[in-house]
Scaffold this motif. Sequence first.
Motif, PDB file in Angstrom:
ATOM      1  N   PRO A   1      31.869  25.711  34.240  1.00 52.84           N
ATOM      2  CA  PRO A   1      33.274  25.835  33.840  1.00 52.84           C
ATOM      3  C   PRO A   1      33.925  27.109  34.392  1.00 52.84           C
ATOM      4  CG  PRO A   1      31.809  25.963  31.913  1.00 52.84           C
ATOM      5  CD  PRO A   1      30.939  25.744  33.099  1.00 52.84           C
TER       6      PRO A   1
ATOM      7  N   PRO B   1      38.447  40.231  37.579  1.00 54.76           N
ATOM      8  CA  PRO B   1      38.428  40.170  36.116  1.00 54.76           C
ATOM      9  C   PRO B   1      37.592  39.011  35.558  1.00 54.76           C
ATOM     10  CG  PRO B   1      40.673  40.418  36.948  1.00 54.76           C
ATOM     11  CD  PRO B   1      39.812  40.098  38.121  1.00 54.76           C
TER      12      PRO B   1
ATOM     13  N   PHE C   1      46.842  23.331  40.292  1.00 52.76           N
ATOM     14  CA  PHE C   1      45.752  23.951  39.528  1.00 52.76           C
ATOM     15  C   PHE C   1      44.678  22.927  39.176  1.00 52.76           C
ATOM     16  CE2 PHE C   1      49.465  26.595  37.811  1.00 52.76           C
ATOM     17  CZ  PHE C   1      49.389  27.466  38.887  1.00 52.76           C
TER      18      PHE C   1
ATOM     19  N   LEU D   1      32.067  36.238  33.122  1.00 48.58           N
ATOM     20  CA  LEU D   1      32.375  35.071  32.293  1.00 48.58           C
ATOM     21  C   LEU D   1      31.414  33.947  32.677  1.00 48.58           C
ATOM     22  CD1 LEU D   1      36.293  35.138  32.576  1.00 48.58           C
ATOM     23  CD2 LEU D   1      34.911  35.953  30.657  1.00 48.58           C
TER      24      LEU D   1
ATOM     25  N   ARG E   1      36.555  22.705  41.725  1.00 52.75           N
ATOM     26  CA  ARG E   1      37.409  22.043  40.724  1.00 52.75           C
ATOM     27  C   ARG E   1      37.621  20.574  41.113  1.00 52.75           C
ATOM     28  NH1 ARG E   1      42.474  25.825  38.590  1.00 52.75           N
ATOM     29  NH2 ARG E   1      41.212  27.601  37.957  1.00 52.75           N
TER      30      ARG E   1
ATOM     31  N   TRP F   1      37.182  27.194  36.283  1.00 52.26           N
ATOM     32  CA  TRP F   1      38.471  27.134  35.581  1.00 52.26           C
ATOM     33  C   TRP F   1      38.827  28.497  35.007  1.00 52.26           C
ATOM     34  CZ3 TRP F   1      40.801  22.814  36.867  1.00 52.26           C
ATOM     35  CH2 TRP F   1      40.012  21.705  37.202  1.00 52.26           C
ATOM     36  N   MET F   2      37.950  29.465  35.165  1.00 53.48           N
ATOM     37  CA  MET F   2      38.180  30.813  34.626  1.00 53.48           C
ATOM     38  C   MET F   2      38.496  31.813  35.730  1.00 53.48           C
ATOM     39  SD  MET F   2      35.119  30.726  31.910  1.00 53.48           S
ATOM     40  CE  MET F   2      35.091  29.407  30.683  1.00 53.48           C
ATOM     41  N   CYS F   3      38.321  31.385  36.957  1.00 52.59           N
ATOM     42  CA  CYS F   3      38.804  32.142  38.109  1.00 52.59           C
ATOM     43  C   CYS F   3      40.220  31.633  38.326  1.00 52.59           C
ATOM     44  CB  CYS F   3      37.921  31.834  39.319  1.00 52.59           C
ATOM     45  SG  CYS F   3      38.771  31.916  40.917  1.00 52.59           S
ATOM     46  N   THR F   4      41.168  32.541  38.471  1.00 56.32           N
ATOM     47  CA  THR F   4      42.570  32.100  38.582  1.00 56.32           C
ATOM     48  C   THR F   4      42.982  31.788  40.019  1.00 56.32           C
ATOM     49  OG1 THR F   4      43.290  34.385  38.789  1.00 56.32           O
ATOM     50  CG2 THR F   4      43.269  33.458  36.571  1.00 56.32           C
ATOM     51  N   MET F   5      42.038  31.865  40.938  1.00 51.37           N
ATOM     52  CA  MET F   5      42.325  31.676  42.361  1.00 51.37           C
ATOM     53  C   MET F   5      43.409  32.671  42.821  1.00 51.37           C
ATOM     54  SD  MET F   5      41.883  27.531  42.742  1.00 51.37           S
ATOM     55  CE  MET F   5      43.174  27.006  41.637  1.00 51.37           C
ATOM     56  N   CYS F   6      43.303  33.885  42.290  1.00 53.35           N
ATOM     57  CA  CYS F   6      44.336  34.903  42.537  1.00 53.35           C
ATOM     58  C   CYS F   6      44.207  35.549  43.911  1.00 53.35           C
ATOM     59  CB  CYS F   6      44.263  35.990  41.465  1.00 53.35           C
ATOM     60  SG  CYS F   6      42.842  37.104  41.657  1.00 53.35           S
ATOM     61  N   GLN F   7      43.085  35.338  44.567  1.00 53.60           N
ATOM     62  CA  GLN F   7      42.840  35.818  45.942  1.00 53.60           C
ATOM     63  C   GLN F   7      42.641  37.319  46.071  1.00 53.60           C
ATOM     64  OE1 GLN F   7      45.555  34.198  48.836  1.00 53.60           O
ATOM     65  NE2 GLN F   7      45.116  32.090  48.259  1.00 53.60           N
ATOM     66  N   ARG F   8      42.435  38.019  44.977  1.00 50.67           N
ATOM     67  CA  ARG F   8      42.194  39.458  45.115  1.00 50.67           C
ATOM     68  C   ARG F   8      40.886  39.704  45.867  1.00 50.67           C
ATOM     69  NH1 ARG F   8      40.303  44.323  42.863  1.00 50.67           N
ATOM     70  NH2 ARG F   8      41.858  45.940  43.175  1.00 50.67           N
TER      71      ARG F   8
END
Lengths: 167, 241
Positions: free
Chosen positions: B70, B42, B211, B46, B99, B73-80
């Motif tokens: 920046p 997602p 984070f 960006l 980061r 900081w917009m990747c949530t590190m969700c690991q998908r």
Amino acid sequence: MRSIIQYYAQWIREGKLKVNSDWNKDLKIKFTVQDPCQLVRKSLGDPIAEDLRFVVKSVVGEENFIDMVPNKSNNYCCGGGGGYLQSGFNDARRKYGKVKFDQIIRTGAQYCITPCHNCHSQIMDLSKYYEGGFYVVHLWTLICLSLGILGEEEREYLGPELKEVGL
Amino acid sequence: MKEDAIKLSEQKGEFRKKVEDLLPEGNLDLCLTCGTCSAGCPATGLENMDARKFLRMVMYGMDEEVTTTPWVWMCTMCQRCIYACPMRIDIPGLVYQARASWPREKRPKGILGSCDMALKTETCSAMGASVEDWKFVVEDVLEEVRETQPQFKDMEVHIDKVGAEIFLNQNSREPVTEAEEMVPLWKILHTVGADWTYGAKGWAAENYCMFLADDKAWEEIVRRKAKAVDELKCKVWLNTE
Ligand code: SF4
Ligand code: SF4
């Protein structure tokens, strides 16, 4: 370290939590659920996602649960994680969340259950911002609703059709 | 004359060297540039960035861009992306290191403030709820429920009960902004007869230092919370999520 969702599932299986979905038999309110990345993909994997579905279906009724696609370990992040909500990048956060928003809208569910706080805040914001009109609830709210023990003051996140149920 | 292909081995930037040392199992050379990562992410687009592009920039040694965009900081590190990647390449691991390469004071204020607040507070609450605030809220809400809901007049909520089976943590958002939301959870625990306690200290579930990509602070917070659980001799550390 354990997740309370494992306990919910265990307690329901052992008969200690006598939840049922009778309250929703006639109402037929549809629910979907967000698999939190932190809990599912990043920690306990598909088994916890199965436990989560078992709990949700026991509480709202199998026929009233609609899964998102994709789901479980392959689910999309809602965009509330990683510090996003606190980062100040709100436009980016909402663009990111649009994927999740569309996924929820496609289920047609009136409620999205979020077992994680970040997900709860983010998905509430998405529903409001993109005018999705769906409600976002914690799992504990529905468990207590189903048990008939949810107090009047504990219904903040329920829509009008559920405000009085089981009071 | 034919131009030589770009040799990635000669393009090594400092950042790439650093992440290759830190993530030895993640051989970045294995990337097939297939784009599966960015196709299912997602955060793609960006800041004109995406997962595959970010990885390529690391490979090309474009340190300046990698450590200042920046987008990290917009990747949530969700690991998908790791889950989808045929080579299991750890892009969020790169994002975390990017980061971490930001000067601490330049990192997003909200995350920084939440981490620092947790460090300053015994409860580890990112919202700064003190031991006293916490005890007061729990007792106040409990009393109200006992008085107004006769079914629960005997419900108990312990703080610092030594030897309880379960140590329950709680996101600060509840005691600070919506205390009634703790009640359904208490009711469930009461109904099943669980042997559980909160801690006076170290109960806050959130950890923004992670984070923030501040390793030392992250570790400090985890240690303090684990210590609170150990001191009460609880067997299970239970997350409400
Ligand atoms: S999915 Fe993996 S192999 Fe494919 S481009 Fe992304 S990192 Fe490279
Ligand atoms: S970890 Fe970052 S790059 Fe990977 S899928 Fe999630 S948001 Fe995208």
